[in-house]
Write a protein that holds these residues in place. Structure first.
Motif, PDB file in Angstrom:
ATOM      1  N   ASP A  13       0.839  -1.200   0.000  1.00 26.78           N
ATOM      2  CA  ASP A  13       0.000   0.000   0.000  1.00 26.78           C
ATOM      3  C   ASP A  13       0.873   1.250   0.000  1.00 26.78           C
ATOM      4  OD1 ASP A  13       0.375   1.024   2.838  1.00 26.78           O
ATOM      5  OD2 ASP A  13      -0.430  -0.957   3.293  1.00 26.78           O
ATOM      6  N   PHE A  14       0.287   2.339  -0.457  1.00 24.96           N
ATOM      7  CA  PHE A  14       0.922   3.653  -0.468  1.00 24.96           C
ATOM      8  C   PHE A  14       0.059   4.583   0.375  1.00 24.96           C
ATOM      9  CE2 PHE A  14       2.443   1.645  -4.304  1.00 24.96           C
ATOM     10  CZ  PHE A  14       3.770   2.035  -4.389  1.00 24.96           C
ATOM     11  N   GLY A  15       0.585   5.017   1.503  1.00 25.24           N
ATOM     12  CA  GLY A  15      -0.177   5.908   2.363  1.00 25.24           C
ATOM     13  C   GLY A  15      -1.458   5.297   2.872  1.00 25.24           C
ATOM     14  N   THR A  54      10.435  -2.683  -4.555  1.00 14.81           N
ATOM     15  CA  THR A  54       9.301  -1.762  -4.538  1.00 14.81           C
ATOM     16  C   THR A  54       9.771  -0.353  -4.170  1.00 14.81           C
ATOM     17  OG1 THR A  54       8.893  -2.570  -2.303  1.00 14.81           O
ATOM     18  CG2 THR A  54       7.471  -3.414  -4.046  1.00 14.81           C
ATOM     19  N   ASN A  57       8.459   4.554  -0.830  1.00 12.98           N
ATOM     20  CA  ASN A  57       7.264   4.984  -0.092  1.00 12.98           C
ATOM     21  C   ASN A  57       6.172   3.918  -0.050  1.00 12.98           C
ATOM     22  OD1 ASN A  57       6.808   5.238  -2.846  1.00 12.98           O
ATOM     23  ND2 ASN A  57       5.409   6.974  -2.626  1.00 12.98           N
ATOM     24  N   ALA A  58       6.496   2.725  -0.524  1.00 16.13           N
ATOM     25  CA  ALA A  58       5.524   1.628  -0.476  1.00 16.13           C
ATOM     26  C   ALA A  58       5.706   0.835   0.812  1.00 16.13           C
ATOM     27  CB  ALA A  58       5.704   0.716  -1.680  1.00 16.13           C
ATOM     28  N   ARG A  59       4.586   0.431   1.418  1.00 16.74           N
ATOM     29  CA  ARG A  59       4.650  -0.462   2.582  1.00 16.74           C
ATOM     30  C   ARG A  59       4.317  -1.868   2.110  1.00 16.74           C
ATOM     31  NH1 ARG A  59       1.257  -1.026   8.107  1.00 16.74           N
ATOM     32  NH2 ARG A  59      -0.508  -0.771   6.696  1.00 16.74           N
TER      33      ARG A  59
END
Length: 502
Positions: A13-15, A54, A57-59
């Motif tokens: 996910d992003f943010g 990835t 900023n990707a989790r």
């Protein structure tokens, strides 16, 4: 079979906004598993997560990720580097970008061998590089090893990239859209090569939006949409009896029956007689003779370097023949639609401004231009609000439709389209093709459609020219040429495209 790759519950996910949600799969040694879906489905992010690549900023979270027997939970960049190349490797779509432009092909292939200590010593490295080049069927391998990437064709660059990826004999190979930009015959060779690599014991994850390619190479397939796997199973089962509506839509968008033209006689708009164009010692087009008929679509097919784009440029008037002639019957307004609308639009201008400029060039009074922009966007099924956006803010399909709208601004009688749908996803491509056919009916347009995709040409064209090395080797009604190709090169193209049985 032992799993070379196993992933369970992959989430990205992003943010806080999930883009990949709960993807699980295993790939055995000697097996090819395909992941299909349109742009934005999450398939490339999934592939890169398997390599630890990835964006920052990707989790990324997963319940389990094992590569070649190594559990990568908690891996930092240093440990990932030790695994990439030797345990898992990547072949991406754009080999020209992926290969180091300052490094010779041989050095590129030798690099993973040195990093992972597979081979040492100059003579042994050189011998292993040649072995890798021969393994990917690189012609004239000794000379190619000394060349730079820009000196190779697209197909040869892709083979060099594959050679570099498999040099250290990784257990897993991730192939991310490796054949999308290639001609049909080159694509067929690369797919055959990847299948051979899988059969030799490598686990392959094949990312694509091309079901024909998946059918050729994969054992099993996962269909992704909006980050979720909506269907999976053996290739034959999923492609022959798809359960999910989205899968059925994707498959339907990749299969067309050749168009059957009306038998009604129509007048020619353009007659070419012995048209020839040379660049230095290279004859790009040689003695091309054909006719373009009013209200019909002429398809021009062939591999890269066959002369089809040069012929299209002569039709538009950008190039002039050195010998022979292209003669229009009467005055004709001709417009070109480029393959890459992002490059064709000024990135600093809004779509509306670009359309107004085209209308101004066509003599439309200033007071009528704003209303005409709205009409043009509606005609190509775009929301008028998009007139306020710049090209980068539009999707690929929206940009292509905007490019068609700009071409229509000049009220042309003839549209010349150079690979207008080659970079689009299947369903987006299908919508653009339907749009072109509708516009042709409503405006009584004559179209010249340049492509290396025979399935697409078969869907829209009435007649077809097949070009090889600058020469038209076959021409006629699409249905006739596709049903009974006479020239060996046409037969090869159709076989590579899966249009006829080999």
């Amino acid at each position: 079979m032992t799993a070379a790759l196993e992933v369970q519950g992959l989430r990205i996910d992003f943010g806080g906004a999930p883009v990949v949600d709960g993807v699980s799969m295993s790939v055995a040694r000697g097996e090819c598993v395909a992941i299909v879906g349109e742009s934005g489905a999450g398939k490339s992010l999934t592939a890169r997560a398997l390599l630890g690549l990835t964006p920052a900023n990707a989790r990324v979270r997963f319940d389990r990720l094992v590569v070649d027997g190594t559990d990568v939970a908690g891996f930092g960049e240093r440990r990932w580097r030790s695994l990439r190349g030797a345990g898992i490797a990547l072949v991406s779509q754009d080999a020209l970008v992926s290969l180091d432009p300052l490094q010779r092909v041989g050095s590129e292939i030798a690099e993973p061998l040195r990093i992972h200590g597979v081979v040492s010593g100059r003579a042994a490295l050189r011998e292993r590089v040649q072995e890798m080049l021969h393994r990917v069927w690189m012609p004239d391998a000794v000379r190619r090893a000394r060349q730079y990437p820009h000196e190779l064709s697209g197909g040869l660059r892709q083979r060099a990239l594959i050679a570099s990826a498999i040099a250290a004999e990784p257990a897993v190979l991730i192939a991310d859209e490796p054949t999308t930009a290639l001609d049909a015959t080159v694509q067929a060779r690369i797919l055959s090569l990847l299948r051979d690599i899988a059969d030799a014991g490598t686990a392959i994850v094949f990312i694509s939006h091309d079901f024909a390619a998946v059918r050729r190479i994969a054992d099993r397939v996962l269909v992704m949409r909006d980050g979720v796997v909506v269907e999976s199973g053996p290739v034959a089962e999923v492609l022959e009896s798809p359960r999910h509506e989205y899968t059925r839509q994707l498959i339907a968008a990749t299969v067309h029956e050749p168009r059957v033209s009306s038998a009604e006689a129509v007048s020619p708009l353009l007659v070419a007689t012995g048209a020839t164009k040379t660049f230095g010692a290279l004859a790009a087009v040689r003695e091309a003779s054909f006719a373009v008929h009013e209200g019909r679509t002429l398809g021009i097919v062939g591999e890269s370097g066959s002369g089809k784009t040069t012929l299209a440029r002569m039709i538009v008037g950008v190039e002039r023949p050195d010998d022979g002639a292209l003669r229009w019957i009467g005055e004709r307004r001709v417009q070109l639609v480029h393959q890459n609308p992002l490059g064709a639009f000024d990135p600093r201008w809004t779509i509306g401004r670009s359309l107004r400029e085209a209308l101004a060039a066509g003599g439309v009074p200033r007071a009528r231009r704003a209303a005409r922009v709205v009409q043009l966007l509606a005609e190509v099924d775009l929301d008028p609000v998009l007139a306020t956006r710049r090209p980068l803010a539009l999707s690929g399909g929206q940009r292509q439709r905007a490019a068609i709208a700009r071409a229509l601004a000049a009220e042309p009688e003839v549209l010349v389209l150079d690979e207008p749908v080659s970079a689009l996803d299947p369903s987006v491509r299908e919508r653009v093709l339907h749009l072109l056919l509708r516009l042709q009916r409503e405006r009584r347009l004559t179209m010249i459609f340049v492509s290396h995709d025979l399935d697409v040409v078969g869907a829209v064209a009435d007649e077809v020219l097949v070009m090889q090395d600058g020469v038209i080797v076959e021409q006629g009604a699409v249905a006739d040429v596709f049903a009974s190709p006479q020239h060996p090169f046409t037969q090869e193209l159709l076989e590579a495209n899966g249009s006829v049985s080999p």
